[in-house]
Write a protein that holds these residues in place. Sequence first.
Motif, PDB file in Angstrom:
ATOM      1  N   LYS A   1       0.828  -1.207   0.000  1.00 46.19           N
ATOM      2  CA  LYS A   1       0.000   0.000   0.000  1.00 46.19           C
ATOM      3  C   LYS A   1       0.861   1.255   0.000  1.00 46.19           C
ATOM      4  N   ALA A   2       2.045   1.170   0.604  1.00 48.16           N
ATOM      5  CA  ALA A   2       2.954   2.323   0.666  1.00 48.16           C
ATOM      6  C   ALA A   2       3.749   2.505  -0.618  1.00 48.16           C
ATOM      7  N   GLY A   3       3.592   1.585  -1.584  1.00 49.40           N
ATOM      8  CA  GLY A   3       4.262   1.741  -2.867  1.00 49.40           C
ATOM      9  C   GLY A   3       5.485   0.871  -3.058  1.00 49.40           C
ATOM     10  N   VAL A   4       5.723  -0.074  -2.158  1.00 47.32           N
ATOM     11  CA  VAL A   4       6.831  -1.009  -2.334  1.00 47.32           C
ATOM     12  C   VAL A   4       6.372  -2.134  -3.271  1.00 47.32           C
ATOM     13  N   ILE A   5       7.152  -2.400  -4.306  1.00 46.75           N
ATOM     14  CA  ILE A   5       6.823  -3.468  -5.252  1.00 46.75           C
ATOM     15  C   ILE A   5       7.298  -4.792  -4.674  1.00 46.75           C
ATOM     16  N   VAL A   6       6.429  -5.794  -4.657  1.00 41.65           N
ATOM     17  CA  VAL A   6       6.778  -7.124  -4.164  1.00 41.65           C
ATOM     18  C   VAL A   6       6.742  -8.100  -5.333  1.00 41.65           C
ATOM     19  N   VAL A   7       7.852  -8.815  -5.546  1.00 40.54           N
ATOM     20  CA  VAL A   7       7.978  -9.772  -6.636  1.00 40.54           C
ATOM     21  C   VAL A   7       8.205 -11.144  -6.027  1.00 40.54           C
ATOM     22  N   ALA A   8       7.408 -12.139  -6.415  1.00 42.99           N
ATOM     23  CA  ALA A   8       7.489 -13.461  -5.786  1.00 42.99           C
ATOM     24  C   ALA A   8       7.354 -14.562  -6.824  1.00 42.99           C
ATOM     25  N   GLY A   9       8.108 -15.635  -6.631  1.00 42.39           N
ATOM     26  CA  GLY A   9       8.076 -16.768  -7.538  1.00 42.39           C
ATOM     27  C   GLY A   9       7.085 -17.822  -7.102  1.00 42.39           C
ATOM     28  N   ASN A  10       6.481 -18.493  -8.077  1.00 41.56           N
ATOM     29  CA  ASN A  10       5.602 -19.623  -7.824  1.00 41.56           C
ATOM     30  C   ASN A  10       6.435 -20.886  -7.611  1.00 41.56           C
ATOM     31  N   PRO A  11       5.828 -21.967  -7.088  1.00 45.14           N
ATOM     32  CA  PRO A  11       6.567 -23.228  -7.000  1.00 45.14           C
ATOM     33  C   PRO A  11       6.878 -23.753  -8.390  1.00 45.14           C
ATOM     34  N   ASN A  12       7.947 -24.519  -8.515  1.00 42.04           N
ATOM     35  CA  ASN A  12       8.309 -25.075  -9.817  1.00 42.04           C
ATOM     36  C   ASN A  12       7.500 -26.313 -10.163  1.00 42.04           C
ATOM     37  N   ASP A  13       6.837 -26.865  -9.186  1.00 42.62           N
ATOM     38  CA  ASP A  13       5.984 -28.043  -9.381  1.00 42.62           C
ATOM     39  C   ASP A  13       4.532 -27.591  -9.279  1.00 42.62           C
ATOM     40  N   SER A  14       3.783 -27.734 -10.363  1.00 49.09           N
ATOM     41  CA  SER A  14       2.403 -27.231 -10.370  1.00 49.09           C
ATOM     42  C   SER A  14       1.544 -27.914  -9.315  1.00 49.09           C
ATOM     43  N   ALA A  15       1.907 -29.131  -8.926  1.00 49.77           N
ATOM     44  CA  ALA A  15       1.122 -29.845  -7.922  1.00 49.77           C
ATOM     45  C   ALA A  15       1.227 -29.188  -6.554  1.00 49.77           C
ATOM     46  N   MET A  16       2.208 -28.317  -6.378  1.00 51.77           N
ATOM     47  CA  MET A  16       2.404 -27.663  -5.088  1.00 51.77           C
ATOM     48  C   MET A  16       1.677 -26.326  -4.989  1.00 51.77           C
ATOM     49  N   ALA A  17       0.996 -25.927  -6.041  1.00 49.88           N
ATOM     50  CA  ALA A  17       0.272 -24.655  -6.029  1.00 49.88           C
ATOM     51  C   ALA A  17      -1.081 -24.858  -5.366  1.00 49.88           C
ATOM     52  N   ASP A  18      -1.122 -24.647  -4.070  1.00 46.04           N
ATOM     53  CA  ASP A  18      -2.361 -24.814  -3.318  1.00 46.04           C
ATOM     54  C   ASP A  18      -3.341 -23.684  -3.620  1.00 46.04           C
ATOM     55  N   PRO A  19      -4.638 -23.918  -3.417  1.00 52.03           N
ATOM     56  CA  PRO A  19      -5.607 -22.815  -3.550  1.00 52.03           C
ATOM     57  C   PRO A  19      -5.297 -21.705  -2.554  1.00 52.03           C
ATOM     58  N   VAL A  20      -5.654 -20.495  -2.903  1.00 46.83           N
ATOM     59  CA  VAL A  20      -5.397 -19.354  -2.026  1.00 46.83           C
ATOM     60  C   VAL A  20      -6.152 -19.532  -0.715  1.00 46.83           C
ATOM     61  N   SER A  21      -5.440 -19.364   0.407  1.00 44.98           N
ATOM     62  CA  SER A  21      -6.078 -19.442   1.712  1.00 44.98           C
ATOM     63  C   SER A  21      -6.600 -18.065   2.106  1.00 44.98           C
ATOM     64  N   PRO A  22      -7.836 -17.967   2.586  1.00 47.52           N
ATOM     65  CA  PRO A  22      -8.363 -16.653   2.988  1.00 47.52           C
ATOM     66  C   PRO A  22      -7.700 -16.116   4.250  1.00 47.52           C
ATOM     67  N   ASN A  23      -7.079 -16.997   5.053  1.00 52.31           N
ATOM     68  CA  ASN A  23      -6.465 -16.564   6.306  1.00 52.31           C
ATOM     69  C   ASN A  23      -4.947 -16.512   6.250  1.00 52.31           C
ATOM     70  N   ALA A  24      -4.350 -17.214   5.280  1.00 61.01           N
ATOM     71  CA  ALA A  24      -2.879 -17.267   5.219  1.00 61.01           C
ATOM     72  C   ALA A  24      -2.438 -17.509   3.782  1.00 61.01           C
ATOM     73  N   PRO A  25      -2.502 -16.487   2.924  1.00 62.56           N
ATOM     74  CA  PRO A  25      -2.114 -16.674   1.522  1.00 62.56           C
ATOM     75  C   PRO A  25      -0.601 -16.806   1.371  1.00 62.56           C
ATOM     76  N   GLY A  26      -0.177 -17.603   0.386  1.00 65.52           N
ATOM     77  CA  GLY A  26       1.228 -17.642   0.036  1.00 65.52           C
ATOM     78  C   GLY A  26       1.627 -16.331  -0.601  1.00 65.52           C
ATOM     79  N   VAL A  27       2.908 -15.962  -0.469  1.00 63.51           N
ATOM     80  CA  VAL A  27       3.337 -14.659  -0.971  1.00 63.51           C
ATOM     81  C   VAL A  27       3.118 -14.553  -2.472  1.00 63.51           C
ATOM     82  N   GLU A  28       3.283 -15.650  -3.228  1.00 62.83           N
ATOM     83  CA  GLU A  28       3.103 -15.594  -4.679  1.00 62.83           C
ATOM     84  C   GLU A  28       1.632 -15.454  -5.064  1.00 62.83           C
ATOM     85  N   GLN A  29       0.715 -15.723  -4.121  1.00 62.33           N
ATOM     86  CA  GLN A  29      -0.719 -15.576  -4.362  1.00 62.33           C
ATOM     87  C   GLN A  29      -1.295 -14.355  -3.650  1.00 62.33           C
TER      88      GLN A  29
END
Length: 431
Positions: A195-223
């Motif tokens: 919100k303060a204007g800092v750009i955040v860049v994050a990588g996804n997992p390299n294995d698609s099977a590890m991409a969990d659905p977004v959690s409403p209480n604890a999202p992964g940084v890439e999501q």
Amino acid sequence: MKRGLRRTAAVVAGALLVGSALPAAAATDYAAGNWWFEDTGVREAQATATGEGVTIAVIDSSVNTEAHTLVGANIRPGGVDSCPDGTPVPVISDDPGSRHGTGVSAVIVGNGQPVGGNPGIQGVAPGAEVLVYSLGTDEVDSGESWLTTPCPDDPSGYLATVVQDAVANGADMLVFTSLQIFDTVSATALLQAIKAGVIVVAGNPNDSAMADPVSPNAPGVEQFNGVVSVENFGPEGERDDPVVGPWLSIVAPGDKFLSYEPGEDLSWSEPVILGASNSLATPFVAGVLALVMEAYPEATPNQVLQSLVHTASHAQPDPVHTDEEGWGRIDVPRLMATDPSQFPDENPLIREDGIPTPAMYDEGVFSDEFGPYPLEPVTPDDGASDDPEGAPTPAPMGDGVPILLVVLLVLAAIVVIGVVVLIIVLATRRR
């Protein structure tokens, strides 16, 4: 480069560089491992900008600043080197466990110097400053490597401290190449940074099977809503087991990169060509954004992100988002030729259905079923603060009289006593 997961309460560690090298050939063409620098327009872009004046916080493993590829680079440790309970966390180290953070940093600020007769690694933004924050050491496990969790007793508190410290020390960008879960205080810290204007860049997992659905209480940084979420492609445009999802932002070079490992002699001069890796595509994107920020200093961070979206491969002419490629593949020449200040000053990566929600951004806090988590401001290492409201106030003493006032009263009393003594001495001499 394959990356796996080990979950904790608030941190997910991803598989890293080690164990992901391609099979050795009789005569490996290591120069071909710099295709991402030669074939994407980065070399030409550096005639305009090198990232000077831009500070990038690399939140990864510790980094070996004495590795051949980083000698002379503008790298310094951030202000966090321990867990909330005081347990030390290595930040700058020549231990083999620093290989991942060292390789990631080289993609941003590599010096381009040859290593043992083999080609060097020229960083995308060699003029940028890198702040190092450690998520632990890189440990090899069954042919893959992992970041250990440095603070298992309070991972969310540690992440919040890292984010706030990076922002307080002038970071324009935060780079995450291992998979971190943000909740409670850490989610609020990351939300407030974006919100303060800092750009955040994050990588996804390299294995698609590890991409969990977004959690409403604890999202992964890439999501995490508002983050530049990165996937990779190779020199022929190929993609290896890509992650797909509504959170995906951009696809960038990240396969068949040249890197250098410590080797058995710990000389940090063993060349390898790495397999498909979002841990390499992520710093590539960060480096390119640093070039844009230097080239167009009047543009806001949100406008830089707008330009990333408006110049990617799906913008023909208007941006189009897909779960498969986000806004498309990064186009360095087009991005560098486009003035971001023409675009709205709004983060284009904040989705209406994302987590954190737009309402959370409006309120400035991340909330789950436990309630909001407001955070206290953090000041830079030197104690200076640009925000007078965030500056420390004198501690009260006794019934509320400030210490400074007490000191002044004592000094005044000493002066009065001195004057009285002087008068008595003079009077005595006259007798």
